[in-house]
Design a protein around this motif. Structure first.
Motif, short mmCIF file in Angstrom:
data_model
loop_
_atom_site.label_atom_id
_atom_site.label_comp_id
_atom_site.label_asym_id
_atom_site.label_seq_id
_atom_site.Cartn_x
_atom_site.Cartn_y
_atom_site.Cartn_z
N PRO A 61 42.83 1.70 -63.51
CA PRO A 61 41.61 2.29 -64.10
C PRO A 61 41.01 1.47 -65.24
CG PRO A 61 43.29 3.96 -63.81
CD PRO A 61 43.95 2.64 -63.57
N VAL A 62 41.80 0.54 -65.82
CA VAL A 62 41.28 -0.20 -66.98
C VAL A 62 41.06 -1.67 -66.68
CG1 VAL A 62 42.49 1.41 -68.49
CG2 VAL A 62 43.51 -0.83 -68.02
N LYS A 63 41.41 -2.12 -65.49
CA LYS A 63 41.23 -3.53 -65.14
C LYS A 63 39.77 -3.94 -65.27
CE LYS A 63 45.16 -4.18 -62.03
NZ LYS A 63 45.61 -4.37 -60.62
N GLY A 64 39.56 -5.06 -65.91
CA GLY A 64 38.21 -5.56 -66.10
C GLY A 64 37.51 -4.99 -67.33
N ARG A 65 38.10 -3.97 -67.94
CA ARG A 65 37.49 -3.35 -69.13
C ARG A 65 38.35 -3.52 -70.38
NH1 ARG A 65 36.84 2.00 -69.42
NH2 ARG A 65 38.60 2.49 -68.04
N PHE A 66 39.66 -3.52 -70.22
CA PHE A 66 40.57 -3.61 -71.35
C PHE A 66 41.26 -4.97 -71.33
CE2 PHE A 66 41.69 1.20 -71.93
CZ PHE A 66 40.33 1.50 -71.96
N THR A 67 41.56 -5.48 -72.52
CA THR A 67 42.29 -6.73 -72.65
C THR A 67 43.40 -6.56 -73.68
OG1 THR A 67 40.29 -8.01 -72.14
CG2 THR A 67 42.13 -9.19 -73.17
N ILE A 68 44.62 -6.90 -73.28
CA ILE A 68 45.75 -6.87 -74.20
C ILE A 68 45.99 -8.28 -74.72
CG2 ILE A 68 47.47 -7.19 -72.35
CD1 ILE A 68 49.32 -5.30 -73.93
N SER A 69 46.26 -8.38 -76.01
CA SER A 69 46.49 -9.69 -76.60
C SER A 69 47.39 -9.53 -77.82
CB SER A 69 45.17 -10.35 -77.00
OG SER A 69 44.52 -9.61 -78.02
N ARG A 70 47.74 -10.64 -78.43
CA ARG A 70 48.62 -10.59 -79.60
C ARG A 70 48.26 -11.70 -80.56
NH1 ARG A 70 53.84 -12.57 -76.09
NH2 ARG A 70 53.09 -14.70 -75.74
N ASP A 71 48.60 -11.48 -81.81
CA ASP A 71 48.52 -12.51 -82.85
C ASP A 71 49.96 -12.72 -83.30
OD1 ASP A 71 48.35 -13.90 -85.30
OD2 ASP A 71 46.32 -13.14 -85.64
N ILE A 72 50.53 -13.83 -82.90
CA ILE A 72 51.94 -14.08 -83.20
C ILE A 72 52.18 -14.21 -84.69
CG2 ILE A 72 53.82 -15.72 -82.86
CD1 ILE A 72 52.57 -16.32 -80.09
N ALA A 73 51.29 -14.87 -85.38
CA ALA A 73 51.47 -15.07 -86.83
C ALA A 73 51.44 -13.75 -87.58
CB ALA A 73 50.39 -16.00 -87.36
N ARG A 74 50.67 -12.80 -87.08
CA ARG A 74 50.55 -11.49 -87.75
C ARG A 74 51.47 -10.44 -87.13
NH1 ARG A 74 45.36 -13.63 -88.42
NH2 ARG A 74 44.48 -13.27 -90.50
N ASN A 75 52.22 -10.83 -86.10
CA ASN A 75 53.08 -9.86 -85.41
C ASN A 75 52.31 -8.59 -85.05
OD1 ASN A 75 55.55 -11.34 -85.33
ND2 ASN A 75 55.83 -10.89 -87.51
N THR A 76 51.17 -8.80 -84.45
CA THR A 76 50.28 -7.70 -84.12
C THR A 76 49.86 -7.76 -82.66
OG1 THR A 76 49.45 -7.62 -86.39
CG2 THR A 76 48.11 -6.54 -84.71
N LEU A 77 49.90 -6.62 -82.03
CA LEU A 77 49.45 -6.45 -80.65
C LEU A 77 48.09 -5.77 -80.68
CD1 LEU A 77 50.46 -6.56 -77.58
CD2 LEU A 77 51.00 -4.14 -77.91
N TYR A 78 47.20 -6.18 -79.79
CA TYR A 78 45.86 -5.61 -79.74
C TYR A 78 45.56 -5.05 -78.35
CZ TYR A 78 45.17 -8.43 -83.94
OH TYR A 78 45.29 -8.98 -85.20
N LEU A 79 44.64 -4.11 -78.33
CA LEU A 79 44.06 -3.66 -77.08
C LEU A 79 42.56 -3.57 -77.31
CD1 LEU A 79 44.68 -2.70 -74.17
CD2 LEU A 79 44.48 -0.36 -75.03
N HIS A 80 41.84 -4.49 -76.69
CA HIS A 80 40.38 -4.50 -76.79
C HIS A 80 39.83 -3.72 -75.61
CE1 HIS A 80 36.38 -6.92 -77.03
NE2 HIS A 80 36.30 -5.77 -77.66
N MET A 81 39.15 -2.64 -75.93
CA MET A 81 38.64 -1.73 -74.91
C MET A 81 37.12 -1.78 -74.88
SD MET A 81 41.17 1.51 -75.64
CE MET A 81 40.45 1.86 -77.23
N THR A 82 36.57 -2.04 -73.72
CA THR A 82 35.11 -2.08 -73.56
C THR A 82 34.69 -1.11 -72.46
OG1 THR A 82 35.16 -3.87 -71.93
CG2 THR A 82 35.07 -4.50 -74.25
N THR A 83 33.40 -0.88 -72.40
CA THR A 83 32.84 0.03 -71.38
C THR A 83 33.67 1.31 -71.30
OG1 THR A 83 32.36 -2.02 -70.15
CG2 THR A 83 31.77 0.05 -69.10
N LEU A 84 33.91 1.91 -72.44
CA LEU A 84 34.76 3.10 -72.49
C LEU A 84 34.13 4.27 -71.77
CD1 LEU A 84 36.06 2.65 -76.11
CD2 LEU A 84 37.51 2.95 -74.09
#
Length: 119
Positions: A61-84
């Motif tokens: 359901p989220v393919k093409g709209r959500f992107t998971i990524s990380r910042d290794i230096a900040r030890n942070t995981l992200y979820l960028h959600m578009t077209t919600l």
């Protein structure tokens, strides 16, 4: 390991949000980090995962709209959600599954961050 999510809020249908999950240890020492969500009255479901070597996977359901990524230096995981969409509404949690150094299961969860998408 301690996880803390942030970035949730109220957004209109078609809008975007970026969720963050800070990790108390090295994010690279974790086998797989993932985002899950739980809608009211429903079971928690996997949204996206990111392995230590960089492989990603997404729920259909989220393919093409959500992107998971990380910042290794900040030890942070992200979820960028578009077209919600309104059906994306729920509490979003991040999860850490296994410590690569000790090979011990973590199954660590954050407290969650609420995302509400209005129609």
């Amino acid at each position: 390991v301690h996880l803390e999510e942030s970035g949730g809020g109220l957004v209109q249908s078609g809008g975007s949000l970026r969720l963050s999950c800070t990790v108390s240890s090295s994010i690279m020492s974790i086998n797989e980090m993932s985002w899950w969500r739980q809608a009211p009255g429903k079971e928690r479901e996997l949204v996206a995962g990111l392995r230590s070597r960089g492989q990603t996977n997404y729920a259909d359901p989220v393919k093409g709209r959500f992107t998971i990524s990380r910042d290794i230096a900040r030890n942070t995981l992200y979820l960028h959600m578009t077209t919600l969409k309104p059906e994306d509404t729920g509490v979003y949690y991040c999860n850490a599954d296994e410590d690569l150094v000790s090979a011990q299961a973590l199954d660590a969860w954050g407290q969650g961050t609420l995302v509400t998408v209005s129609s």
